[in-house]
Design a protein around this motif. Structure first.
Motif, PDB file in Angstrom:
ATOM      1  N   MET A   1       0.983  -1.528  -0.453  1.00 44.61           N
ATOM      2  CA  MET A   1      -0.049   0.029   0.467  1.00 44.61           C
ATOM      3  C   MET A   1       1.417   0.892   0.262  1.00 44.61           C
ATOM      4  O   MET A   1       1.402   1.393   0.545  1.00 44.61           O
ATOM      5  N   ILE A   2       0.938   2.053  -1.437  1.00 45.02           N
ATOM      6  CA  ILE A   2       1.770   3.172  -0.995  1.00 45.02           C
ATOM      7  C   ILE A   2       0.827   4.335  -1.226  1.00 45.02           C
ATOM      8  O   ILE A   2      -0.098   4.075  -1.891  1.00 45.02           O
ATOM      9  N   GLY A   3       1.442   5.166  -0.668  1.00 45.52           N
ATOM     10  CA  GLY A   3       0.986   6.847  -0.316  1.00 45.52           C
ATOM     11  C   GLY A   3       2.358   7.707  -0.914  1.00 45.52           C
ATOM     12  O   GLY A   3       3.218   7.428  -0.988  1.00 45.52           O
ATOM     13  N   GLY A   4       1.746   9.054  -1.733  1.00 44.90           N
ATOM     14  CA  GLY A   4       2.841   9.662  -2.736  1.00 44.90           C
ATOM     15  C   GLY A   4       1.724  10.492  -3.945  1.00 44.90           C
ATOM     16  O   GLY A   4       0.815   9.590  -4.486  1.00 44.90           O
ATOM     17  N   GLU A   5       2.473  11.462  -4.449  1.00 44.75           N
ATOM     18  CA  GLU A   5       2.458  11.825  -5.384  1.00 44.75           C
ATOM     19  C   GLU A   5       2.561  11.215  -6.666  1.00 44.75           C
ATOM     20  O   GLU A   5       3.449  10.108  -6.945  1.00 44.75           O
ATOM     21  N   ASP A   6       1.529  11.408  -7.780  1.00 48.22           N
ATOM     22  CA  ASP A   6       1.859  10.508  -8.961  1.00 48.22           C
ATOM     23  C   ASP A   6       2.323  10.640  -9.385  1.00 48.22           C
ATOM     24  O   ASP A   6       2.907   9.325  -9.929  1.00 48.22           O
ATOM     25  N   GLU A   7       3.679  11.259  -9.666  1.00 40.35           N
ATOM     26  CA  GLU A   7       4.760  11.053 -10.315  1.00 40.35           C
ATOM     27  C   GLU A   7       5.084  10.275 -10.271  1.00 40.35           C
ATOM     28  O   GLU A   7       5.684   9.496 -11.238  1.00 40.35           O
ATOM     29  N   PRO A   8       5.809  10.924  -8.674  1.00 42.32           N
ATOM     30  CA  PRO A   8       6.967   9.860  -8.507  1.00 42.32           C
ATOM     31  C   PRO A   8       6.597   8.185  -8.148  1.00 42.32           C
ATOM     32  O   PRO A   8       7.151   7.050  -8.028  1.00 42.32           O
ATOM     33  N   VAL A   9       5.366   8.396  -7.831  1.00 43.83           N
ATOM     34  CA  VAL A   9       4.903   6.642  -7.530  1.00 43.83           C
ATOM     35  C   VAL A   9       4.881   5.828  -9.277  1.00 43.83           C
ATOM     36  O   VAL A   9       5.057   4.677  -9.295  1.00 43.83           O
ATOM     37  N   ARG A  10       4.511   6.508 -10.155  1.00 42.91           N
ATOM     38  CA  ARG A  10       4.264   6.232 -11.709  1.00 42.91           C
ATOM     39  C   ARG A  10       6.157   5.579 -12.138  1.00 42.91           C
ATOM     40  O   ARG A  10       6.097   4.917 -12.768  1.00 42.91           O
ATOM     41  N   ARG A  11       6.874   6.658 -11.482  1.00 42.97           N
ATOM     42  CA  ARG A  11       7.965   6.562 -11.722  1.00 42.97           C
ATOM     43  C   ARG A  11       9.257   5.379 -10.958  1.00 42.97           C
ATOM     44  O   ARG A  11       9.818   4.771 -11.648  1.00 42.97           O
ATOM     45  N   LEU A  12       8.396   5.070 -10.177  1.00 43.15           N
ATOM     46  CA  LEU A  12       8.696   4.051  -9.006  1.00 43.15           C
ATOM     47  C   LEU A  12       8.528   2.645  -9.186  1.00 43.15           C
ATOM     48  O   LEU A  12       8.021   1.451  -8.808  1.00 43.15           O
ATOM     49  N   GLU A  13       7.048   2.649  -9.629  1.00 40.98           N
ATOM     50  CA  GLU A  13       5.824   1.515 -10.268  1.00 40.98           C
ATOM     51  C   GLU A  13       7.127   0.128 -10.824  1.00 40.98           C
ATOM     52  O   GLU A  13       6.363  -1.198 -10.510  1.00 40.98           O
ATOM     53  N   PRO A  14       7.935   0.427 -11.453  1.00 43.21           N
ATOM     54  CA  PRO A  14       9.071  -1.360 -11.539  1.00 43.21           C
ATOM     55  C   PRO A  14       9.276  -1.730 -10.629  1.00 43.21           C
ATOM     56  O   PRO A  14       9.200  -3.200 -10.529  1.00 43.21           O
ATOM     57  N   ILE A  15       9.960  -0.577  -9.886  1.00 41.55           N
ATOM     58  CA  ILE A  15       9.990  -1.076  -8.312  1.00 41.55           C
ATOM     59  C   ILE A  15       9.087  -2.408  -7.626  1.00 41.55           C
ATOM     60  O   ILE A  15       9.282  -3.319  -7.287  1.00 41.55           O
ATOM     61  N   PHE A  16       7.674  -1.577  -7.748  1.00 41.09           N
ATOM     62  CA  PHE A  16       6.568  -2.574  -6.990  1.00 41.09           C
ATOM     63  C   PHE A  16       6.404  -3.450  -7.222  1.00 41.09           C
ATOM     64  O   PHE A  16       5.894  -4.286  -6.888  1.00 41.09           O
ATOM     65  N   GLU A  17       6.144  -3.321  -9.224  1.00 39.10           N
ATOM     66  CA  GLU A  17       5.838  -4.888  -9.767  1.00 39.10           C
ATOM     67  C   GLU A  17       6.549  -5.475  -9.130  1.00 39.10           C
ATOM     68  O   GLU A  17       6.314  -6.206  -8.977  1.00 39.10           O
TER      69      GLU A  17
END
Length: 76
Positions: free
Chosen positions: A1-17
């Motif tokens: 469960m991730i909180g944060g602004e949209d742009e950094p979350v999109r940028r880090l999405e490969p790590i979350f995946e």
């Protein structure tokens, strides 16, 4: 469960995946593109900074609260 602004979350999405990978599990609601949703891959963007922690805290509280009645019922 991730909180944060949209742009950094999109940028880090490969790590979350990579960390939350659950490919092929729970494909009940595939996206129109056929790609699994983030929740199906084991992570979820819950909103602004702090939202992920709050959602996880509520989840843990509800899980912990359901154990004592279950445990008492199993002893009967």
């Amino acid at each position: 469960m991730i909180g944060g602004e949209d742009e950094p979350v999109r940028r880090l999405e490969p790590i979350f995946e990579a960390l939350g990978s659950r490919r092929g599990v729970g494909r009940a609601h595939p996206r129109p593109t056929g790609e699994p949703s983030p929740a199906e891959q084991g992570y979820l963007h819950c909103g602004p900074p702090g939202a992920g922690h709050f959602v996880k805290m509520v989840h843990n509280g509800s899980s912990t609260g359901s154990w004592p009645p279950t445990r008492r019922a199993s002893r009967s």
